[in-house]
Design an enzyme around this catalytic site. Structure first.
Site, PDB file in Angstrom:
ATOM      1  N   TYR A 159       0.823  -1.224   0.000  1.00  0.00           N
ATOM      2  CA  TYR A 159       0.000   0.000   0.000  1.00  0.00           C
ATOM      3  C   TYR A 159       0.857   1.273   0.000  1.00  0.00           C
ATOM      4  O   TYR A 159       0.732   2.089  -0.924  1.00  0.00           O
ATOM      5  CB  TYR A 159      -1.006  -0.026   1.162  1.00  0.00           C
ATOM      6  CG  TYR A 159      -1.784   1.273   1.265  1.00  0.00           C
ATOM      7  CD1 TYR A 159      -2.792   1.578   0.348  1.00  0.00           C
ATOM      8  CD2 TYR A 159      -1.489   2.220   2.250  1.00  0.00           C
ATOM      9  CE1 TYR A 159      -3.498   2.783   0.428  1.00  0.00           C
ATOM     10  CE2 TYR A 159      -2.189   3.417   2.331  1.00  0.00           C
ATOM     11  CZ  TYR A 159      -3.186   3.692   1.425  1.00  0.00           C
ATOM     12  OH  TYR A 159      -3.868   4.887   1.493  1.00  0.00           O
ATOM     13  N   LYS A 163       1.250   4.064  -3.047  1.00  0.00           N
ATOM     14  CA  LYS A 163       0.895   5.490  -2.897  1.00  0.00           C
ATOM     15  C   LYS A 163       2.101   6.376  -3.225  1.00  0.00           C
ATOM     16  O   LYS A 163       1.954   7.436  -3.827  1.00  0.00           O
ATOM     17  CB  LYS A 163       0.385   5.782  -1.485  1.00  0.00           C
ATOM     18  CG  LYS A 163      -0.907   5.113  -1.109  1.00  0.00           C
ATOM     19  CD  LYS A 163      -2.083   5.477  -1.999  1.00  0.00           C
ATOM     20  CE  LYS A 163      -2.685   6.835  -1.763  1.00  0.00           C
ATOM     21  NZ  LYS A 163      -3.903   7.065  -2.579  1.00  0.00           N
TER      22      LYS A 163
HETATM   23  N1  LIG Z   1      -8.741   6.265   4.997  1.00  0.00           N
HETATM   24  C1  LIG Z   1      -7.634   6.896   5.348  1.00  0.00           C
HETATM   25  O1  LIG Z   1      -7.327   7.026   6.547  1.00  0.00           O
HETATM   26  C2  LIG Z   1      -6.748   7.475   4.285  1.00  0.00           C
HETATM   27  C3  LIG Z   1      -7.014   7.372   2.937  1.00  0.00           C
HETATM   28  N2  LIG Z   1      -6.164   7.952   2.026  1.00  0.00           N
HETATM   29  C4  LIG Z   1      -6.446   7.879   0.563  1.00  0.00           C
HETATM   30  O2  LIG Z   1      -7.714   8.474   0.345  1.00  0.00           O
HETATM   31  C5  LIG Z   1      -8.332   7.857  -0.770  1.00  0.00           C
HETATM   32  C6  LIG Z   1      -9.728   7.430  -0.388  1.00  0.00           C
HETATM   33  O3  LIG Z   1      -9.632   6.510   0.670  1.00  0.00           O
HETATM   34  P1  LIG Z   1     -10.911   6.026   1.485  1.00  0.00           P
HETATM   35  O4  LIG Z   1     -12.048   6.913   1.188  1.00  0.00           O
HETATM   36  O5  LIG Z   1     -10.486   5.817   2.887  1.00  0.00           O
HETATM   37  O6  LIG Z   1     -11.124   4.594   0.832  1.00  0.00           O
HETATM   38  P2  LIG Z   1     -12.456   3.904   0.319  1.00  0.00           P
HETATM   39  O7  LIG Z   1     -12.119   2.498   0.056  1.00  0.00           O
HETATM   40  O8  LIG Z   1     -13.581   4.211   1.247  1.00  0.00           O
HETATM   41  O9  LIG Z   1     -12.725   4.659  -1.044  1.00  0.00           O
HETATM   42  C7  LIG Z   1     -12.048   4.366  -2.216  1.00  0.00           C
HETATM   43  C8  LIG Z   1     -13.045   4.395  -3.350  1.00  0.00           C
HETATM   44  O10 LIG Z   1     -12.338   4.094  -4.547  1.00  0.00           O
HETATM   45  C9  LIG Z   1     -13.109   3.170  -5.278  1.00  0.00           C
HETATM   46  N3  LIG Z   1     -12.264   2.339  -6.097  1.00  0.00           N
HETATM   47  C10 LIG Z   1     -11.414   1.375  -5.677  1.00  0.00           C
HETATM   48  N4  LIG Z   1     -10.851   0.768  -6.708  1.00  0.00           N
HETATM   49  C11 LIG Z   1     -11.342   1.361  -7.823  1.00  0.00           C
HETATM   50  C12 LIG Z   1     -11.139   1.167  -9.204  1.00  0.00           C
HETATM   51  N5  LIG Z   1     -10.323   0.217  -9.658  1.00  0.00           N
HETATM   52  N6  LIG Z   1     -11.801   1.967 -10.045  1.00  0.00           N
HETATM   53  C13 LIG Z   1     -12.651   2.900  -9.608  1.00  0.00           C
HETATM   54  N7  LIG Z   1     -12.896   3.127  -8.322  1.00  0.00           N
HETATM   55  C14 LIG Z   1     -12.244   2.362  -7.422  1.00  0.00           C
HETATM   56  C15 LIG Z   1     -13.842   2.327  -4.244  1.00  0.00           C
HETATM   57  O11 LIG Z   1     -14.990   1.701  -4.819  1.00  0.00           O
HETATM   58  C16 LIG Z   1     -14.164   3.363  -3.186  1.00  0.00           C
HETATM   59  O12 LIG Z   1     -15.430   3.940  -3.397  1.00  0.00           O
HETATM   60  C17 LIG Z   1      -7.439   6.697  -1.202  1.00  0.00           C
HETATM   61  O13 LIG Z   1      -6.699   7.088  -2.318  1.00  0.00           O
HETATM   62  C18 LIG Z   1      -6.530   6.486   0.007  1.00  0.00           C
HETATM   63  O14 LIG Z   1      -5.290   5.984  -0.379  1.00  0.00           O
HETATM   64  C19 LIG Z   1      -5.071   8.659   2.405  1.00  0.00           C
HETATM   65  C20 LIG Z   1      -4.775   8.792   3.713  1.00  0.00           C
HETATM   66  C21 LIG Z   1      -5.572   8.220   4.775  1.00  0.00           C
HETATM   67  C1  LIG Z   2      -5.677  -1.021  12.204  1.00  0.00           C
HETATM   68  C2  LIG Z   2      -4.638  -0.211  12.938  1.00  0.00           C
HETATM   69  C3  LIG Z   2      -4.966  -0.200  14.430  1.00  0.00           C
HETATM   70  C4  LIG Z   2      -5.068  -1.575  15.013  1.00  0.00           C
HETATM   71  C5  LIG Z   2      -3.874  -1.882  15.898  1.00  0.00           C
HETATM   72  C6  LIG Z   2      -4.121  -3.003  16.894  1.00  0.00           C
HETATM   73  C7  LIG Z   2      -4.477  -4.283  16.215  1.00  0.00           C
HETATM   74  C8  LIG Z   2      -2.900  -3.191  17.720  1.00  0.00           C
HETATM   75  O1  LIG Z   2      -5.222  -2.646  17.742  1.00  0.00           O
HETATM   76  C9  LIG Z   2      -4.567   1.226  12.444  1.00  0.00           C
HETATM   77  C10 LIG Z   2      -3.500   2.023  13.196  1.00  0.00           C
HETATM   78  C11 LIG Z   2      -3.023   3.118  12.260  1.00  0.00           C
HETATM   79  C12 LIG Z   2      -3.904   2.990  11.037  1.00  0.00           C
HETATM   80  C13 LIG Z   2      -3.376   3.531   9.702  1.00  0.00           C
HETATM   81  C14 LIG Z   2      -3.000   5.004   9.796  1.00  0.00           C
HETATM   82  O2  LIG Z   2      -4.098   5.766  10.258  1.00  0.00           O
HETATM   83  C15 LIG Z   2      -2.509   5.537   8.465  1.00  0.00           C
HETATM   84  C16 LIG Z   2      -3.254   5.112   7.260  1.00  0.00           C
HETATM   85  C17 LIG Z   2      -3.185   5.881   6.138  1.00  0.00           C
HETATM   86  C18 LIG Z   2      -3.746   5.481   4.910  1.00  0.00           C
HETATM   87  O3  LIG Z   2      -3.490   6.068   3.871  1.00  0.00           O
HETATM   88  C19 LIG Z   2      -4.606   4.286   4.848  1.00  0.00           C
HETATM   89  C20 LIG Z   2      -5.028   3.773   6.185  1.00  0.00           C
HETATM   90  C21 LIG Z   2      -3.891   3.768   7.221  1.00  0.00           C
HETATM   91  C22 LIG Z   2      -2.800   2.818   6.716  1.00  0.00           C
HETATM   92  C23 LIG Z   2      -4.454   3.329   8.604  1.00  0.00           C
HETATM   93  C24 LIG Z   2      -4.903   1.844   8.567  1.00  0.00           C
HETATM   94  C25 LIG Z   2      -5.313   1.312   9.928  1.00  0.00           C
HETATM   95  C26 LIG Z   2      -4.206   1.494  10.967  1.00  0.00           C
HETATM   96  C27 LIG Z   2      -2.993   0.651  10.592  1.00  0.00           C
END
Ligand SMILES: NC(=O)C1=CN([C@@H]2O[C@H](COP(=O)(O)OP(=O)(O)OC[C@H]3O[C@@H](n4cnc5c(N)ncnc54)[C@H](O)[C@@H]3O)[C@@H](O)[C@H]2O)C=CC1
Ligand SMILES: C[C@H](CCCC(C)(C)O)[C@H]1CC[C@H]2[C@@H]3[C@H](O)CC4=CC(=O)CC[C@]4(C)[C@H]3CC[C@]12C
Length: 369
Positions: A159, A163
């Site tokens: 992952y 990214k």
């Molecule tokens: N959730 C988090 O804490 C973080 C997320 N991000 C980034 O933010 C973005 C959104 O993440 P989330 O909303 O958390 O994830 P999510 O899984 O809720 O949303 C991702 C969306 O992309 C769509 N998707 C996946 N594969 C696809 C494909 N092949 N074609 C078209 N659509 C596709 C999914 O259907 C989903 O609706 C991602 O790029 C992720 O890397 C960055 C930092 C933290």
């Molecule tokens: C799942 C983890 C917490 C469980 C730990 C346990 C089993 C000991 O209780 C999450 C802890 C930190 C999270 C990640 C972090 O917030 C940064 C992220 C950034 C992204 O772009 C995607 C998600 C994630 C990797 C997020 C995923 C869950 C954790 C590893």
């Protein structure tokens, strides 16, 4: 976006617009982007709530498509002024293969860039991640760091690798000539761990706590700090960055910005308790109940079981060597780069973000009963 920008209505495309973050970006654009004329929502899975949005004044076009299919992406991008590319495969649990993660996150992003170039779309905002920086495999803390902080970024997990590669593609594409002769302007936003309405891992922790009679057990020391950011503020930063990319192309083009707000720095578990506590859960233990080496052992055991069971069943628990390392390493950002470059201020205060998240957790938890 031409000279008559005042009057011109713009076409925006949001990839991944039905995801956790994507939905907030879509709704934020509809609420806060006065120049929006058409909003295209591109996702592999379209959600029913999109239908409600189609009754408003802005034309909302739902496009079911896959970012790994170049022709589908090109068709969706054609005629758009701005692309917000948030689609991605967020998997740190081993649910998808490394090849699939690479295909979606890297090739998908390449397809978006090439589509912009071919069709003449000039502005691209990419949702990157803090994970392109760290935590690194050595567990070095990143304490109150900013975009210029030196840090040994070492990626092994698919992952963060994907990214980091995708972010590099986006930044290197800045300045490329798009169809029609104008330069492509790109920037990347790097959220830390996002929380808020729609956060599935938070909901899972809540349900797990309910199953255990209202108790969660501390696994990580309270001294390990994580920077977290409210999804509404991440969405707002995307909307502002997309809006300002044209006017401030020279300053913002090719730049990265951490996403930040006023959420307090806390350990992953203590931060979650800000929401789960008011929902009736308790975190047991001022210190981790198990010694760290036991967690390391259990995480390794989970990884082994995942590998052994893969031909039969998908075993993908939250605890594995990677998530343990991330959860156990301080990673906090402190920066004002987005404020200086495009006037970002968080739209939601910490109190507001907290209240909204608590209400969502309560509703999501009770609907599971
Ligand atoms: N959730 C988090 O804490 C973080 C997320 N991000 C980034 O933010 C973005 C959104 O993440 P989330 O909303 O958390 O994830 P999510 O899984 O809720 O949303 C991702 C969306 O992309 C769509 N998707 C996946 N594969 C696809 C494909 N092949 N074609 C078209 N659509 C596709 C999914 O259907 C989903 O609706 C991602 O790029 C992720 O890397 C960055 C930092 C933290
Ligand atoms: C799942 C983890 C917490 C469980 C730990 C346990 C089993 C000991 O209780 C999450 C802890 C930190 C999270 C990640 C972090 O917030 C940064 C992220 C950034 C992204 O772009 C995607 C998600 C994630 C990797 C997020 C995923 C869950 C954790 C590893």
């Amino acid at each position: 976006m031409a000279d008559s920008a005042q009057a011109q209505k713009l076409v925006y495309l949001v990839t991944g617009g039905c995801g956790f973050l994507g939905e907030h970006v879509v709704r934020m654009l509809l609420q806060r982007e006065p120049r929006l004329g058409e909003l295209r929502v591109f996702d592999r899975h379209l959600d029913p709530w999109l239908e409600e949005l189609k009754t408003g004044p802005v034309r909302v076009t739902a496009i079911q498509g896959d970012v790994t299919e170049a022709h589908e992406v090109a068709a969706a991008v054609a005629g758009a002024h701005v692309v917000i590319h948030t689609a991605g495969l967020v998997d740190v649990f081993g649910r998808a293969s490394p090849e699939t993660i690479h295909e979606v996150n890297v090739q998908g992003t390449r397809n978006v860039i090439e589509a912009c170039v071919q069709t003449g779309t000039q502005f691209l905002v990419y949702t990157s991640s803090m994970e392109v920086v760290g935590p690194n495999t050595k567990g070095h803390p990143f304490y109150r760091g900013n975009e210029d902080t030196l840090y040994e970024a070492v990626h092994r997990h698919p992952y963060p690798c994907s990214k980091a590669l995708a972010e590099r593609l986006v930044l290197e594409a800045n300045g490329r000539e798009v169809h029609g002769g104008l330069p492509l302007v790109t920037c990347a936003l790097r959220p830390t761990g996002i929380y808020g309405e729609g956060h599935q891992i938070m909901r899972d922790f809540y349900r797990q706590g309910l199953r255990l009679g209202g108790w969660l057990f501390r696994a990580i020391p309270a001294s390990v700090e994580h920077g977290r950011v409210y999804v509404g503020n991440v969405a707002w930063m995307h909307v502002l960055a997309a809006r300002e990319l044209e006017r401030r192309a020279a300053l913002m083009g090719g730049q990265v910005y951490f996403c930040y707000d006023g959420s307090p720095y806390k350990s992953y578990e203590d931060f979650n308790m800000e929401f789960l506590g008011p929902c009736g859960l308790q975190l047991v233990g001022a210190r981790p109940l198990l010694p760290y080496w036991v967690l390391v052992f259990l995480a390794a055991l989970n990884a082994l079981l995942q590998w052994l069971l893969r031909p039969l069943v998908l075993y993908a628990p939250l605890l594995n060597p990677y998530t343990l390392a991330v959860a156990n390493t301080t990673f906090t950002v402190s920066t004002d780069k987005a404020q200086r470059h495009f006037g970002y201020e968080p739209l939601f205060s910490w109190e507001d973000s907290r209240t909204r998240t608590i209400l969502w957790v309560q509703a999501a938890g009770s609907s599971a009963q």
